[in-house]
Motif scaffolding. Structure first.
Motif, PDB file in Angstrom:
ATOM      1  N   ILE A 100     -50.411 -34.180   2.446  1.00 60.80           N
ATOM      2  CA  ILE A 100     -49.690 -33.874   1.208  1.00 60.80           C
ATOM      3  C   ILE A 100     -48.809 -32.673   1.518  1.00 60.80           C
ATOM      4  N   SER A 101     -47.516 -32.902   1.644  1.00 60.28           N
ATOM      5  CA  SER A 101     -46.612 -31.905   2.208  1.00 60.28           C
ATOM      6  C   SER A 101     -46.549 -30.613   1.410  1.00 60.28           C
ATOM      7  N   MET A 111     -59.403 -31.903   0.907  1.00 63.25           N
ATOM      8  CA  MET A 111     -59.335 -33.059   0.020  1.00 63.25           C
ATOM      9  C   MET A 111     -60.537 -34.003   0.115  1.00 63.25           C
ATOM     10  N   PRO A 112     -60.951 -34.452   1.309  1.00 64.05           N
ATOM     11  CA  PRO A 112     -62.109 -35.368   1.361  1.00 64.05           C
ATOM     12  C   PRO A 112     -63.379 -34.732   0.796  1.00 64.05           C
ATOM     13  N   ARG A 144     -47.832 -24.226   4.282  1.00 64.86           N
ATOM     14  CA  ARG A 144     -47.649 -25.557   3.720  1.00 64.86           C
ATOM     15  C   ARG A 144     -47.446 -26.563   4.838  1.00 64.86           C
ATOM     16  N   ALA A 145     -47.976 -27.757   4.641  1.00 62.66           N
ATOM     17  CA  ALA A 145     -47.896 -28.792   5.669  1.00 62.66           C
ATOM     18  C   ALA A 145     -46.456 -29.108   6.047  1.00 62.66           C
ATOM     19  N   ALA A 157     -54.410 -33.265  10.450  1.00 56.68           N
ATOM     20  CA  ALA A 157     -54.925 -34.595  10.115  1.00 56.68           C
ATOM     21  C   ALA A 157     -56.266 -34.851  10.805  1.00 56.68           C
ATOM     22  N   ILE A 158     -56.412 -34.369  12.022  1.00 57.49           N
ATOM     23  CA  ILE A 158     -57.686 -34.527  12.731  1.00 57.49           C
ATOM     24  C   ILE A 158     -58.765 -33.690  12.050  1.00 57.49           C
ATOM     25  N   ALA A 159     -58.419 -32.465  11.671  1.00 59.47           N
ATOM     26  CA  ALA A 159     -59.385 -31.616  10.952  1.00 59.47           C
ATOM     27  C   ALA A 159     -59.829 -32.284   9.660  1.00 59.47           C
TER      28      ALA A 159
END
Length: 227
Positions: A100-101, A111-112, A144-145, A157-159
C-alpha cells in the motif's frame, strides 16, 4: 526435519469442465516439499506454473487429486477453514510487491497481523519492527512505501510475508522486476530466512542462475512435471 510441509498427489486442474471448451491445464502433478527445503519451479510461459502456485497457495482448488499441507488434506476443508490455514501457514511474495504505497513500510508489515485477531495486541508493532530489522530496513521503517527503491519494496514484501511466521513461503518471480544487484540481494535474503528459520520456500523463476542456488529445481512443461 523430514516431515513434508507440502505434498501434492495426482493434482489435475481443468477449466470449463464438461463443456466443449474444457481446457486441461495441470496433469497428475506429484510433488513433495520437505521442511526447510528451497525449491525453484521453472517452465515456459503458459506451462501451468501460476495455476499450480494458486492451488498450492489455497487460492484455487484442483479439479482432482489431493493437496496436503502439514499432513492436512485440504480437500476436506471448507472455504473458511482454507482461509484460516492459508493465513497461518503460507506467506506470499509476488513479482509486484503489492504494498500500500501511501502506508509506511512498517505499516505494510503490520497489515497481516492486524487482520488476524489472534495476533492483535500491543506486541505486534514490536514484531513488525523486528521484521523490518530482519530484512535490513530498520532505519527506513517509517518511510512511505512509495518513496522506497524496488529492492527495498520487495524486502518489505518479504517482511510482510513472514509476519505470520508461515511454514511455507511462495515466491512468484520475486526478482523479476529488479536489476541484477537488487535481485541478488532479495534472493540472498530469502536464502538466509530459509537457512536460519527453516522456512520452506517455493520460488517460481525464469532466472536459471538463481534457480541453481536453490536446493532443487522442478521443471513444468505443458502442465506436467518433466524433471
Amino acid at each position: 526435519m523430514d516431515d513434508p510441509v507440502l505434498r501434492l498427489d495426482r493434482i489435475c486442474k481443468a477449466y470449463n469442465v464438461g463443456l466443449p471448451s474444457e481446457t486441461k491445464v495441470l496433469h497428475d502433478i506429484d510433488l513433495t516439499l520437505k521442511r526447510g527445503e528451497f525449491l525453484a519451479l521453472m517452465g515456459p510461459s503458459g506451462s501451468g506454473k501460476s495455476t499450480l502456485l494458486n492451488i498450492i497457495g489455497l487460492l484455487d482448488r484442483p479439479t482432482s487429486g489431493h493437496l496436503f499441507i502439514k499432513g492436512q488434506d485440504t480437500a476436506l476443508l471448507n472455504d473458511a477453514a482454507l482461509t484460516r490455514l492459508r493465513g497461518h501457514t503460507i506467506g506470499f511474495v509476488f513479482q509486484d510487491h503489492h504494498l500500500i504505497s501511501a502506508f509506511t513500510a512498517v505499516e505494510n508489515v503490520l497489515m497481516p497481523l492486524l487482520v488476524d485477531r489472534e495476533f492483535a495486541g500491543p506486541d505486534i508493532v514490536v514484531k513488525a519492527n523486528a521484521l523490518m530489522a530482519r530484512v535490513g530496513l530498520a532505519k527506513v521503517a517509517d518511510n512511505r512505501a512509495m518513496n522506497m527503491s524496488g529492492g527495498q519494496q520487495q524486502r518489505v514484501a518479504i517482511a510482510r510475508a513472514l509476519a505470520m511466521s508461515p511454514d511455507l513461503l511462495l515466491a512468484d518471480e520475486p526478482t523479476g522486476n529488479l536489476d541484477t544487484q537488487s535481485a541478488g540481494g532479495v534472493f540472498d535474503l530469502m536464502r538466509e530466512v530459509n537457512r536460519e528459520s527453516g522456512t520452506t520456500i517455493l520460488m517460481v523463476t525464469h532466472n536459471l542462475d538463481l534457480a541453481k542456488r536453490c536446493d532443487r529445481i522442478v521443471d513444468v512443461v505443458d502442465g506436467r512435471i518433466t524433471a
